[in-house]
Design an enzyme around this catalytic site. Structure first.
Site, PDB file in Angstrom:
ATOM      1  N   GLY A   1       0.672  -1.262   0.020  1.00  0.00           N
ATOM      2  CA  GLY A   1      -0.014  -0.015   0.050  1.00  0.00           C
ATOM      3  C   GLY A   1       0.939   1.206  -0.106  1.00  0.00           C
TER       4      GLY A   1
ATOM      5  N   ASP B   1       0.540   1.729   9.337  1.00  0.00           N
ATOM      6  CA  ASP B   1      -0.114   0.898  10.167  1.00  0.00           C
ATOM      7  C   ASP B   1       1.171   0.874  11.446  1.00  0.00           C
ATOM      8  OD1 ASP B   1      -2.050   0.367   8.779  1.00  0.00           O
ATOM      9  OD2 ASP B   1      -1.619  -1.762   8.418  1.00  0.00           O
TER      10      ASP B   1
ATOM     11  N   GLY C   1      -5.715   0.052  10.423  1.00  0.00           N
ATOM     12  CA  GLY C   1      -5.058  -1.037  11.405  1.00  0.00           C
ATOM     13  C   GLY C   1      -5.294  -2.224  11.219  1.00  0.00           C
TER      14      GLY C   1
ATOM     15  N   ARG D   1     -23.694   7.742  14.485  1.00  0.00           N
ATOM     16  CA  ARG D   1     -23.235   7.850  13.126  1.00  0.00           C
ATOM     17  C   ARG D   1     -21.973   7.228  12.969  1.00  0.00           C
ATOM     18  NH1 ARG D   1     -27.883   9.079  12.748  1.00  0.00           N
ATOM     19  NH2 ARG D   1     -28.811  10.795  12.034  1.00  0.00           N
TER      20      ARG D   1
ATOM     21  N   VAL E   1      -8.100   8.173   3.127  1.00  0.00           N
ATOM     22  CA  VAL E   1      -7.767   9.452   3.264  1.00  0.00           C
ATOM     23  C   VAL E   1      -6.495   9.532   4.188  1.00  0.00           C
ATOM     24  CG1 VAL E   1      -8.472  11.523   4.581  1.00  0.00           C
ATOM     25  CG2 VAL E   1     -10.079  10.293   2.915  1.00  0.00           C
ATOM     26  N   GLN E   2      -6.349   8.726   4.764  1.00  0.00           N
ATOM     27  CA  GLN E   2      -5.362   8.454   5.950  1.00  0.00           C
ATOM     28  C   GLN E   2      -3.977   8.201   5.360  1.00  0.00           C
ATOM     29  OE1 GLN E   2      -6.847   5.991   9.736  1.00  0.00           O
ATOM     30  NE2 GLN E   2      -8.139   5.549   7.954  1.00  0.00           N
ATOM     31  N   ARG E   3      -4.187   7.640   3.931  1.00  0.00           N
ATOM     32  CA  ARG E   3      -2.636   7.322   3.232  1.00  0.00           C
ATOM     33  C   ARG E   3      -2.443   8.384   2.150  1.00  0.00           C
ATOM     34  NH1 ARG E   3      -3.547   1.278   1.866  1.00  0.00           N
ATOM     35  NH2 ARG E   3      -3.264   1.986  -0.335  1.00  0.00           N
TER      36      ARG E   3
HETATM   37  O1  F6P Z   1      -1.189  -2.026   5.306  1.00  0.00           O
HETATM   38  C1  F6P Z   1      -1.451  -0.645   5.101  1.00  0.00           C
HETATM   39  C2  F6P Z   1      -3.026  -0.517   5.025  1.00  0.00           C
HETATM   40  O2  F6P Z   1      -3.302   1.070   4.728  1.00  0.00           O
HETATM   41  C3  F6P Z   1      -3.956  -1.067   5.812  1.00  0.00           C
HETATM   42  O3  F6P Z   1      -4.151  -0.285   7.046  1.00  0.00           O
HETATM   43  C4  F6P Z   1      -5.162  -1.261   5.290  1.00  0.00           C
HETATM   44  O4  F6P Z   1      -5.881  -2.319   5.641  1.00  0.00           O
HETATM   45  C5  F6P Z   1      -4.631  -1.709   3.808  1.00  0.00           C
HETATM   46  O5  F6P Z   1      -3.291  -0.986   3.518  1.00  0.00           O
HETATM   47  C6  F6P Z   1      -5.605  -1.424   2.719  1.00  0.00           C
HETATM   48  O6  F6P Z   1      -5.155  -1.928   1.536  1.00  0.00           O
HETATM   49  P1  F6P Z   1      -5.799  -1.404  -0.109  1.00  0.00           P
HETATM   50  O7  F6P Z   1      -5.148  -0.183  -0.238  1.00  0.00           O
HETATM   51  O8  F6P Z   1      -5.277  -2.657  -0.676  1.00  0.00           O
HETATM   52  O9  F6P Z   1      -7.248  -1.440   0.262  1.00  0.00           O
END
Ligand code: F6P
Length: 342
Positions: A10, A127, A170, A266, A273-275
């Site tokens: 990822g 993570d 996570g 809710r 968005v976190q990535r």
């Molecule tokens: O390993 C990093 C991560 O962002 C995890 O937290 C998450 O479960 C996963 O990748 C999501 O993967 P993908 O982008 O394939 O949906």
């Protein structure tokens, strides 16, 4: 030397900063030639790459994602995968490959080292679950984004006296949930390391709401699991690489809370968005530090080693040791988080 770089798994804020740092020290200090493989190990197998130099990398330090592209494809998925990697190394006269990745990419890199290939690892993942290293870059950025989201949820939750459930990433561990939960003042946090009992969660929320007209924020890591038999969970779904497709526990927890307590609830699933987007200053610094340390490791021919942040130093550790076990949330920090529940 001729050095190949790849990003696998990822994506994560800070990948471009690592690439930039490797190229900067490699070209200017060592006089190296550098090339970047496209889409992780897939590009090495297919011999697909781009030349990298300092000029071409201008402006990449704050840029999110990876200019090289990424994938979860690994050579051991194919009968001739390792042979194709060897062929590319020979054809391109490479002295080393630096693999920047998380658990999956680094486990494969450790195996390639056992198979005799000249590889160095750099740990990435939002993570923060890679062993030995105290930090992977991307984590600090993800925590900042999740904390800002929690701050925003507080004000709308308070206006409506609602319970807000926020699901954060996570997969196997709850670092993002624990850190953003503490930083954002969560009412409760659920993490994969400790199965939760929904009855206890609801009872704690009810006690809190009896004390006044309170709103509540419940942070749930996507890999959090209920105590077996307490909530019916849908069967797991898998992606094309055999990873469980997570996401959904937040909705489940929210509907159980609303159903069992009657509190209007809710859900926000923060997701990718976190990535995305620009790395924080801490992640830019750590990525740069890792990149410089990685090219130094190449020149020391420290094959099979990974750079790691330990006690405020970047050191080298065997990749195989770092991926042997995932790093769980620090129990001392988890007990700090628990002090503030409900
Ligand atoms: O390993 C990093 C991560 O962002 C995890 O937290 C998450 O479960 C996963 O990748 C999501 O993967 P993908 O982008 O394939 O949906």
């Amino acid at each position: 030397m001729r050095v190949g770089i790849l990003t696998g798994g990822g994506d994560c804020p800070g990948l471009n900063a690592v690439i930039r740092a490797i190229v900067r020290k490699g070209e200017r200090h060592y006089g190296d030639e550098l090339l970047g493989f496209i889409d992780g190990w897939r590009g090495v197998m297919d011999g697909e790459f781009m030349e990298l130099d300092v000029e071409g990398l201008r402006g990449t330090l704050p840029r999110g994602g990876t200019i090289l592209g990424t994938s979860r494809i690994q050579p051991y998925m194919f009968p001739d995968g390792v042979e194709r990697i060897r062929a590319t190394i020979e054809r391109e006269q490479l002295d080393a490959i630096v693999a920047i990745g998380g658990e999956g990419t680094l486990s494969c890199t450790a195996e390639l080292h056992r198979d005799g290939l000249p590889v160095i690892g750099v740990p990435k993942t939002i993570d923060n679950d890679i062993g030995i290293t105290e930090r992977t870059f991307g984590f600090d950025t993800a925590v900042s984004i999740a904390t800002e989201a929690i701050d925003r949820l507080h004000t709308t939750a308070e206006s409506h006296n609602r319970v807000m459930v926020i699901e954060v990433m996570g997969r196997h561990v709850g670092h993002i949930a624990t850190w953003s939960g503490i930083a954002g003042g969560a009412t409760m946090t659920l993490i994969p390391e400790e199965a939760f009992d929904i009855e206890d969660v609801c009872a704690a929320l009810a006690r809190r709401h009896e004390r006044g007209k309170y709103a509540s924020i419940v942070v749930v890591a996507e890999g959090a699991k209920p105590v077996p038999g307490t909530i019916e969970i849908p069967a797991d779904e898998y992606d094309q690489y055999g990873h469980i497709r997570l996401g959904g526990i937040g909705n489940l927890v929210a509907s159980e809370i609303e159903h069992r307590t009657g509190f209007e609830t809710r859900v926000t699933v923060l997701g990718h968005v976190q990535r995305g987007g620009s790395p924080t200053p801490f992640d830019r610094v750590l990525s740069t530090w890792y990149g410089v340390a990685a090219i130094d490791a190449v020149h020391d021919e420290a094959w099979g080693q990974m750079v790691a942040y330990v006690a405020d130093e970047v050191i080298r550790v065997p990749i195989a040791d770092a991926v042997a076990e995932l790093k769980p949330v620090n129990p001392q920090l988890w007990s700090v988080a628990r002090e503030f529940f409900a």
